[in-house]
Scaffold this motif. Structure first.
Motif, PDB file in Angstrom:
ATOM      1  N   CYS A  34      41.594  42.428  62.797  1.00 23.86           N
ATOM      2  CA  CYS A  34      43.023  42.468  63.139  1.00 23.86           C
ATOM      3  C   CYS A  34      43.715  43.570  62.334  1.00 23.86           C
ATOM      4  O   CYS A  34      43.761  43.509  61.107  1.00 23.86           O
ATOM      5  N   LEU A  58      47.081  39.769  61.955  1.00 21.74           N
ATOM      6  CA  LEU A  58      47.229  39.345  63.351  1.00 21.74           C
ATOM      7  C   LEU A  58      48.726  39.215  63.622  1.00 21.74           C
ATOM      8  O   LEU A  58      49.301  38.130  63.645  1.00 21.74           O
ATOM      9  N   SER A 110      51.240  37.067  59.185  1.00 19.90           N
ATOM     10  CA  SER A 110      50.209  37.714  60.007  1.00 19.90           C
ATOM     11  C   SER A 110      48.821  37.512  59.412  1.00 19.90           C
ATOM     12  O   SER A 110      47.841  37.359  60.146  1.00 19.90           O
ATOM     13  N   ALA A 114      45.580  35.276  61.031  1.00 17.91           N
ATOM     14  CA  ALA A 114      44.216  35.791  61.136  1.00 17.91           C
ATOM     15  C   ALA A 114      43.226  34.833  60.479  1.00 17.91           C
ATOM     16  O   ALA A 114      42.170  34.509  61.052  1.00 17.91           O
ATOM     17  N   PHE A 141      40.718  40.769  58.786  1.00 14.62           N
ATOM     18  CA  PHE A 141      41.933  41.551  58.993  1.00 14.62           C
ATOM     19  C   PHE A 141      41.960  42.773  58.089  1.00 14.62           C
ATOM     20  O   PHE A 141      41.308  42.817  57.047  1.00 14.62           O
ATOM     21  N   THR A 164      38.913  47.689  65.305  1.00 17.25           N
ATOM     22  CA  THR A 164      40.131  46.978  64.934  1.00 17.25           C
ATOM     23  C   THR A 164      41.052  46.939  66.147  1.00 17.25           C
ATOM     24  O   THR A 164      41.010  47.813  67.000  1.00 17.25           O
ATOM     25  N   GLU A 188      45.102  45.291  67.796  1.00 16.81           N
ATOM     26  CA  GLU A 188      46.381  44.651  67.505  1.00 16.81           C
ATOM     27  C   GLU A 188      47.067  44.253  68.805  1.00 16.81           C
ATOM     28  O   GLU A 188      46.933  44.900  69.831  1.00 16.81           O
ATOM     29  N   ILE A 192      41.611  37.076  71.724  1.00 11.61           N
ATOM     30  CA  ILE A 192      41.847  36.149  70.614  1.00 11.61           C
ATOM     31  C   ILE A 192      41.573  34.715  71.048  1.00 11.61           C
ATOM     32  O   ILE A 192      40.962  33.924  70.320  1.00 11.61           O
TER      33      ILE A 192
END
Length: 256
Positions: A17, A21, A33, A37, A44, A227, A229, A250
């Motif tokens: 992430c 996240l 965030s 995650a 992350f 990675t 987002e 996710i």
């Protein structure tokens, strides 16, 4: 001894992430965030910047305007000034590296990006090295940076280091990737002969930032990990929408 990169990159199987996240509720690089995650079992990535009082604050930019709406540069401010006077869009404060480590607590793999403003490299190594050297489980963390001097300065603490390549660095002839444990590149760069050769020679490649099926396929074929987002960090939050493709990702791979 550094942890095997095969083992580390296997732990990134379903992605890392980017800046935590984060989404329309949880700001990038925020406590919430990272908690999200960890809750869903995702590794992350996050960023740290050196403050005026030689500590580290978790934020992508050196400047605070984009994420807080208020002018200020982290290098010119103390931690106390930042946490008392600047707020993310959910009202929370930026956290320090020590607070990040306490929150993270080795629960998931961590990709830690070290940001460097002009003339800071030597200071950063001096102040971050003892913190990282004292981590209880170095197998759960890798370090990345656009700054080679910082990575070289941290290369002896049994943590794998990766050199970041953006558009600015793409045509640099000064950096020998073999001095680093892996490279971390913009996903479209993985199609370039330079990085294909690196990978054939055994260099591990992490890619950023995955946003759709096309970039997922590029990362799957030409890199070792990715990675991603849910919203685009480079744009203002206003008017943004969450990425349905990544929300499904996710939902599919998150561990609740």
């Amino acid at each position: 001894m550094k942890t095997s990169l095969d083992e580390i990159f296997k732990s990134y199987e379903h992605g890392v992430c980017h800046r935590g996240l984060h989404d329309l509720v949880r700001p990038e690089n925020s406590r919430s965030s990272f908690e999200r995650a960890i809750e869903l079992g995702f590794p992350f990535e996050c960023d740290i910047n050196l403050t005026k009082d030689h500590r580290f604050v978790v934020n992508h930019d050196g400047d605070l305007l984009r994420v807080t709406g208020k002018e200020g540069n982290i290098k010119d401010l103390t931690v106390e000034e930042i946490q008392n006077n600047y707020r993310l869009f959910d009202g929370s404060s930026l956290i320090t590296l020590e607070e990040l480590i306490e929150l993270w607590d080795y629960k998931v793999p961590l990709v830690l990006e070290i940001k460097v403003q002009d003339g800071q490299a030597e200071e950063i190594v001096e102040y971050v090295k003892p913190i990282l050297a004292n981590l209880k489980d170095k197998s759960k963390v890798v370090l990345i940076s656009f700054n080679s001097e910082v990575l070289w300065g941290l290369n002896d603490i049994d943590i794998n280091v990766g050199r970041l390549y953006g558009r600015k660095e793409l045509f640099s002839t000064k950096v020998d990737y073999r001095k680093f444990d892996f490279v971390d590149i913009y996903v479209q760069f993985a199609k370039l002969p330079r990085f294909k050769r690196m990978r054939r020679r055994g260099c591990k490649i992490l890619t950023w930032t995955i946003i759709d099926e096309e970039t997922t396929n590029i990362a799957s074929r030409l890199a070792d990990a990715m990675t991603f987002e849910v919203i685009n960090s480079s744009k203002p939050l206003e008017g943004q929408v969450e990425n349905e493709f990544l929300l499904q990702h996710i939902e599919k791979y998150g561990v609740r």
